[in-house]
Scaffold this motif. Structure first.
Motif, PDB file in Angstrom:
ATOM      1  N   LEU B   7      -0.927   0.150   2.037  1.00 17.39           N
ATOM      2  CA  LEU B   7      -1.629  -0.288   0.824  1.00 17.39           C
ATOM      3  C   LEU B   7      -2.927  -1.017   1.165  1.00 17.39           C
ATOM      4  O   LEU B   7      -2.952  -1.919   2.007  1.00 17.39           O
ATOM      5  CB  LEU B   7      -0.708  -1.223   0.014  1.00 17.39           C
ATOM      6  CG  LEU B   7      -1.201  -1.584  -1.389  1.00 17.39           C
ATOM      7  CD1 LEU B   7      -1.048  -0.390  -2.331  1.00 17.39           C
ATOM      8  CD2 LEU B   7      -0.416  -2.775  -1.943  1.00 17.39           C
ATOM      9  N   HIS B   8      -3.984  -0.565   0.499  1.00 20.18           N
ATOM     10  CA  HIS B   8      -5.263  -1.276   0.575  1.00 20.18           C
ATOM     11  C   HIS B   8      -5.647  -1.698  -0.841  1.00 20.18           C
ATOM     12  O   HIS B   8      -5.563  -0.897  -1.762  1.00 20.18           O
ATOM     13  CB  HIS B   8      -6.360  -0.370   1.139  1.00 20.18           C
ATOM     14  CG  HIS B   8      -6.204  -0.089   2.601  1.00 20.18           C
ATOM     15  ND1 HIS B   8      -6.958  -0.709   3.569  1.00 20.18           N
ATOM     16  CD2 HIS B   8      -5.338   0.743   3.250  1.00 20.18           C
ATOM     17  CE1 HIS B   8      -6.580  -0.272   4.760  1.00 20.18           C
ATOM     18  NE2 HIS B   8      -5.604   0.618   4.606  1.00 20.18           N
ATOM     19  N   ALA B   9      -6.080  -2.944  -1.002  1.00 17.20           N
ATOM     20  CA  ALA B   9      -6.472  -3.386  -2.343  1.00 17.20           C
ATOM     21  C   ALA B   9      -7.580  -4.406  -2.241  1.00 17.20           C
ATOM     22  O   ALA B   9      -7.668  -5.180  -1.280  1.00 17.20           O
ATOM     23  CB  ALA B   9      -5.280  -3.983  -3.074  1.00 17.20           C
ATOM     24  N   LYS B  10      -8.462  -4.398  -3.248  1.00 19.74           N
ATOM     25  CA  LYS B  10      -9.580  -5.340  -3.269  1.00 19.74           C
ATOM     26  C   LYS B  10      -9.645  -6.029  -4.618  1.00 19.74           C
ATOM     27  O   LYS B  10      -9.000  -5.598  -5.588  1.00 19.74           O
ATOM     28  CB  LYS B  10     -10.887  -4.592  -2.976  1.00 19.74           C
ATOM     29  CG  LYS B  10     -11.179  -3.486  -3.997  1.00 19.74           C
ATOM     30  CD  LYS B  10     -12.546  -2.880  -3.753  1.00 19.74           C
ATOM     31  CE  LYS B  10     -12.955  -2.054  -4.970  1.00 19.74           C
ATOM     32  NZ  LYS B  10     -14.330  -1.639  -4.964  1.00 19.74           N
ATOM     33  N   ILE B  11     -10.431  -7.066  -4.672  1.00 22.36           N
ATOM     34  CA  ILE B  11     -10.662  -7.738  -5.949  1.00 22.36           C
ATOM     35  C   ILE B  11     -11.509  -6.795  -6.797  1.00 22.36           C
ATOM     36  O   ILE B  11     -12.548  -6.303  -6.329  1.00 22.36           O
ATOM     37  CB  ILE B  11     -11.390  -9.086  -5.745  1.00 22.36           C
ATOM     38  CG1 ILE B  11     -10.512 -10.025  -4.902  1.00 22.36           C
ATOM     39  CG2 ILE B  11     -11.729  -9.723  -7.087  1.00 22.36           C
ATOM     40  CD1 ILE B  11     -11.180 -11.336  -4.543  1.00 22.36           C
ATOM     41  N   ALA B  12     -11.052  -6.503  -8.017  1.00 18.16           N
ATOM     42  CA  ALA B  12     -11.732  -5.528  -8.865  1.00 18.16           C
ATOM     43  C   ALA B  12     -13.204  -5.893  -9.047  1.00 18.16           C
ATOM     44  O   ALA B  12     -13.544  -7.059  -9.239  1.00 18.16           O
ATOM     45  CB  ALA B  12     -11.032  -5.429 -10.216  1.00 18.16           C
ATOM     46  N   GLY B  13     -14.055  -4.911  -8.952  1.00 20.46           N
ATOM     47  CA  GLY B  13     -15.476  -5.109  -9.190  1.00 20.46           C
ATOM     48  C   GLY B  13     -16.214  -5.718  -8.005  1.00 20.46           C
ATOM     49  O   GLY B  13     -17.385  -6.051  -8.111  1.00 20.46           O
ATOM     50  N   THR B  14     -15.523  -5.889  -6.862  1.00 19.76           N
ATOM     51  CA  THR B  14     -16.192  -6.430  -5.669  1.00 19.76           C
ATOM     52  C   THR B  14     -15.829  -5.556  -4.462  1.00 19.76           C
ATOM     53  O   THR B  14     -15.094  -4.588  -4.604  1.00 19.76           O
ATOM     54  CB  THR B  14     -15.732  -7.866  -5.338  1.00 19.76           C
ATOM     55  OG1 THR B  14     -14.402  -7.801  -4.814  1.00 19.76           O
ATOM     56  CG2 THR B  14     -15.757  -8.765  -6.556  1.00 19.76           C
ATOM     57  N   ASP B  15     -16.334  -5.926  -3.285  1.00 24.15           N
ATOM     58  CA  ASP B  15     -15.951  -5.206  -2.065  1.00 24.15           C
ATOM     59  C   ASP B  15     -15.008  -6.044  -1.217  1.00 24.15           C
ATOM     60  O   ASP B  15     -14.778  -5.762  -0.050  1.00 24.15           O
ATOM     61  CB  ASP B  15     -17.215  -4.871  -1.247  1.00 24.15           C
ATOM     62  CG  ASP B  15     -18.065  -3.838  -1.958  1.00 24.15           C
ATOM     63  OD1 ASP B  15     -17.478  -2.959  -2.612  1.00 24.15           O
ATOM     64  OD2 ASP B  15     -19.305  -3.931  -1.875  1.00 24.15           O
ATOM     65  N   THR B  16     -14.477  -7.115  -1.826  1.00 20.58           N
ATOM     66  CA  THR B  16     -13.615  -8.013  -1.066  1.00 20.58           C
ATOM     67  C   THR B  16     -12.209  -7.446  -0.950  1.00 20.58           C
ATOM     68  O   THR B  16     -11.434  -7.456  -1.904  1.00 20.58           O
ATOM     69  CB  THR B  16     -13.559  -9.397  -1.743  1.00 20.58           C
ATOM     70  OG1 THR B  16     -14.881  -9.792  -2.048  1.00 20.58           O
ATOM     71  CG2 THR B  16     -12.892 -10.416  -0.856  1.00 20.58           C
ATOM     72  N   GLU B  17     -11.889  -6.917   0.234  1.00 17.94           N
ATOM     73  CA  GLU B  17     -10.559  -6.345   0.447  1.00 17.94           C
ATOM     74  C   GLU B  17      -9.601  -7.448   0.854  1.00 17.94           C
ATOM     75  O   GLU B  17      -9.892  -8.237   1.749  1.00 17.94           O
ATOM     76  CB  GLU B  17     -10.625  -5.252   1.522  1.00 17.94           C
ATOM     77  CG  GLU B  17      -9.355  -4.431   1.556  1.00 17.94           C
ATOM     78  CD  GLU B  17      -9.468  -3.207   2.459  1.00 17.94           C
ATOM     79  OE1 GLU B  17      -9.799  -3.379   3.645  1.00 17.94           O
ATOM     80  OE2 GLU B  17      -9.198  -2.094   1.964  1.00 17.94           O
ATOM     81  N   ILE B  18      -8.459  -7.530   0.167  1.00 20.13           N
ATOM     82  CA  ILE B  18      -7.475  -8.584   0.460  1.00 20.13           C
ATOM     83  C   ILE B  18      -6.271  -7.991   1.172  1.00 20.13           C
ATOM     84  O   ILE B  18      -5.765  -8.555   2.138  1.00 20.13           O
ATOM     85  CB  ILE B  18      -6.993  -9.259  -0.840  1.00 20.13           C
ATOM     86  CG1 ILE B  18      -8.174  -9.673  -1.718  1.00 20.13           C
ATOM     87  CG2 ILE B  18      -6.067 -10.427  -0.536  1.00 20.13           C
ATOM     88  CD1 ILE B  18      -8.720 -11.044  -1.496  1.00 20.13           C
ATOM     89  N   ILE B  19      -5.819  -6.844   0.699  1.00 19.20           N
ATOM     90  CA  ILE B  19      -4.665  -6.175   1.318  1.00 19.20           C
ATOM     91  C   ILE B  19      -5.221  -5.014   2.146  1.00 19.20           C
ATOM     92  O   ILE B  19      -5.934  -4.154   1.644  1.00 19.20           O
ATOM     93  CB  ILE B  19      -3.683  -5.672   0.231  1.00 19.20           C
ATOM     94  CG1 ILE B  19      -3.199  -6.831  -0.644  1.00 19.20           C
ATOM     95  CG2 ILE B  19      -2.512  -4.928   0.872  1.00 19.20           C
ATOM     96  CD1 ILE B  19      -2.376  -7.890   0.064  1.00 19.20           C
TER      97      ILE B  19
END
Lengths: 401, 252
Positions: B7-19
């Protein structure tokens, strides 16, 4: 003295002046009343309907809104807000309540401020209304109702010393131009709940004014409920002039479609040791426009005044708007006065929390909106009234949410 | 029961990937603990599971009982049996707790094609569940979470969990803000829900909670990935030595 060119009247204003003549011809009254009516018409001729240039009408351009002037074609028979209520008409008999037939001379016309367009229109056009006195010392358990069925009604409600009553004034109807002014006085130690509801169709223009005087140790709860209409203006003008008196106003404005709803309150605390509290909760959706103007004046001798005012609005659509203008004029130095106005959208965190428990977004939104409005209503003492208002609010939200 | 695949996920509307490439598998009946330092993505993971739209899954998948839940909205996930106990439960003025519970239970039933609960049956269920958690009926008459203490809020979360009977419980830092007595009550509540057909994910900073809710597996989350998996001894090791060694080892 400035010399001002007379204004050019709009077609609607011309119709208004004709209506004034017709009202004059229809209602006989004393010379004194007649003079006051004519003075009101003269003020209207001088100024026309108020525009945004008049400070107290800054957010409600009545002149632009009234394109044509038509008499309401008839009122919907609305179900009474409280079951078992009795209408204050001359043929109703209620022990402890004196009801007189309406006449212009009993309608308590008075000289009017130049910007008091609602007062002027009503003074010039009133042809009906309720004149009632709750006799001193009487506790009236039956809810009393005033139904403003005519186009322009003027009511006088006097509550005698130590008396208590619950009165519901309602106006409904789908179209037309109408006004109501109700003069309410509470004598020493009187206690009353006064509810004013206005549920109108999308083409109706309704101007309303409650003009209140509170005596010593009097206690008045005012509940305002406005929904629908093309334009609704509700003014509440209160003289808190009896020591130890207490005023509480709770209001709900449900503004949707193309409605414009304006609530304007003017409170004057003229003696020491009085309390006033105002709480308005508003929903503005569709292309609804809402206005709240709240003025509190505390006179220099009115020490220990406690005046609180809050107006909170939820905007549910991008085209909806709400303007709030709190205004405090305080000349006494030992008072507690506070005002707060908020305009916000639904809280996304709240919405997510409810949805995360399996509540669909639609239901969650409805739950939060209803909770927001009901918070104002739930503080009303009379439980039957709370229930009745919540039912009306629920129905409106169901239809407009 | 739950399978998270790369799983890859980011903060919506940004390029900040958290997962960043997270894999995790939790079986029915299992209690899995996820531990990790601040900012490792623990709370983000819980929000992504619950379907919060502040985060956007860019690749990978989450399978719940074999089916992807990525296209489901939060209420659908809840009705399918997923429950998130919030780290910070929302205070919602004007919505009475009882009313909220009833609407939530009945909306889930409706979504599953079941009949709505009748009021007396509903009240009976709430009374039973509330008693075990030392929640008074007086508290439930108040608006949802408004004026509740930290402990009361967490107990109210567990009450909701008991009443909604989910098949996957995700507890996000349920121990934060709890004193030892409240921790015991909450843990007993969670333990009473342990069953062969229910899985639980316990997200926590500290090993303390895991003394009361004993996990079957422990996973260390760092920088958006699971970097080490072990049994309950791993949690004790972390408590004794901190995260630094394990994270360094994983990076090496």
């Amino acid at each position: 003295m400035n010399i001002q060119a007379p204004i050019k009247h709009t077609a609607a204003e011309e119709v208004l002046f004709q209506s004034c003549e017709a009202a004059n011809a229809a209602v006989a009254c004393s010379e004194e009343s007649q003079k006051l009516r004519e003075a009101a018409v003269a003020q209207l001729r001088d100024n026309g309907f108020p525009t945004r240039r008049v400070e107290s009408w800054h957010y409600t351009d009545l002149r632009a809104a009234v394109k044509q002037l038509s008499t309401p074609t008839g009122s919907r028979v609305s179900t009474p807000l409280l079951a078992g209520s009795k209408v204050l008409s001359a043929d109703t008999h209620i022990a402890g309540v004196k009801i007189e037939p309406w006449s212009a001379d009993k309608a308590q016309f008075a000289p009017l401020e130049s910007d008091d367009a609602v007062g002027q229109i009503n003074t010039a056009l009133a042809t009906c209304g309720s004149i009632a006195t709750i006799e001193a010392g009487q506790t009236i358990d039956t809810p009393l109702s005033i139904e403003n069925r005519g186009a322009h009604a003027r009511n006088v409600v006097s509550i005698g010393a130590g008396a208590s009553a619950t009165i519901i004034e309602s106006v409904s109807g789908d179209d037309g131009f109408s006004s109501d002014v109700t003069l309410i006085s509470l004598a020493e130690g009187a206690k009353a709940t006064y509810v004013a509801t206005c549920e109108k169709g999308a083409d109706a223009i309704q101007l309303g004014q409650l003009r209140v005087a509170l005596g010593k140790d009097a206690n008045l709860d005012i509940v305002i409920f406005n929904a629908g209409g093309r334009l609704i203006r509700r003014e509440i003008i209160v003289l808190v002039e009896g020591e130890g008196s207490n005023l509480d106003i709770k209001g709900v404005n449900l503004i949707g479609g193309n409605s414009h709803i304006d609530v304007t309150t003017v409170l004057q605390h003229t003696v020491p040791n009085t309390v006033s509290e105002q709480l308005f909760r508003n929903i503005s959706t569709g292309k609804g426009q809402g206005v709240f103007q709240g003025q509190i004046k505390v006179h220099q001798i009115a020490q220990k005044t406690d005046a609180q005012m809050a107006c909170n609005t939820l905007l549910l659509s991008n085209d909806a708007s709400f303007s709030a203008k709190p205004e405090l004029e305080i000349f006494a130095d030992d008072v507690i006065c506070a005002h707060g106005a908020t305009v916000a959208e639904l809280d996304e965190d709240h919405l997510f929390y409810l949805c995360a428990r399996g509540i669909t977004e639609r239901t969650a939104r409805a739950l939060l909106v209803e909770a927001f409005v009901d918070e104002a209503v739930e503080q009303i003492e009379n439980e039957a009234l709370v229930e009745a208002l919540e039912t009306r609010i629920g129905a409106w939200l169901e239809a407009n949410g | 029961m739950l399978e998270i695949k790369d799983l890859h996920a980011k903060i919506a509307g940004t390029d900040t990937e958290i997962i960043k490439g997270l894999n995790l598998s939790v079986k029915a009946g299992e209690v899995a603990a996820i531990m990790g330092p601040n900012g490792s993505g623990k709370s983000t993971l819980s929000y992504i599971l619950a379907g919060r739209d502040d985060y956007e899954v860019t690749s990978g998948d989450i399978l719940f009982n074999g089916e992807s839940i990525l296209e489901m909205d939060p209420s659908e996930r809840a009705a399918a049996g997923l429950f998130l106990a919030f780290q910070y439960p929302m205070e919602i003025p004007g919505v009475a707790t009882m009313q909220f519970l009833k609407v939530a239970m009945n909306e889930q039933r409706k979504a599953r094609g079941e009949e709505e609960l009748k009021t007396p049956d509903f009240i009976k269920l709430v009374k039973e569940a509330a008693g075990d958690l030392e929640i008074s009926m007086e508290m439930l008459k108040r608006p949802l979470n408004v004026g509740f203490s930290g402990g009361e809020k967490k107990r109210a979360e567990i009450l909701q969990m008991k009443l909604l009977a989910p098949s996957l419980c995700v507890l996000d830092e349920t121990d934060s803000g709890l004193d030892i007595d409240a921790l015991k009550i909450v843990s007993e509540g969670v333990n009473s829900l342990r069953s062969p057909d229910r899985a639980t994910i316990v997200i926590t900073h500290y090993q303390r909670l895991l003394d009361y809710i004993v996990p079957d597996s422990v996973h260390v989350l760092s920088k958006g990935r699971i970097v080490k998996t072990g049994d309950k001894e791993l949690a004790k090791e972390l408590e004794a030595n901190g995260y630094t060694d394990i994270i360094a080892e994983a990076a090496a």
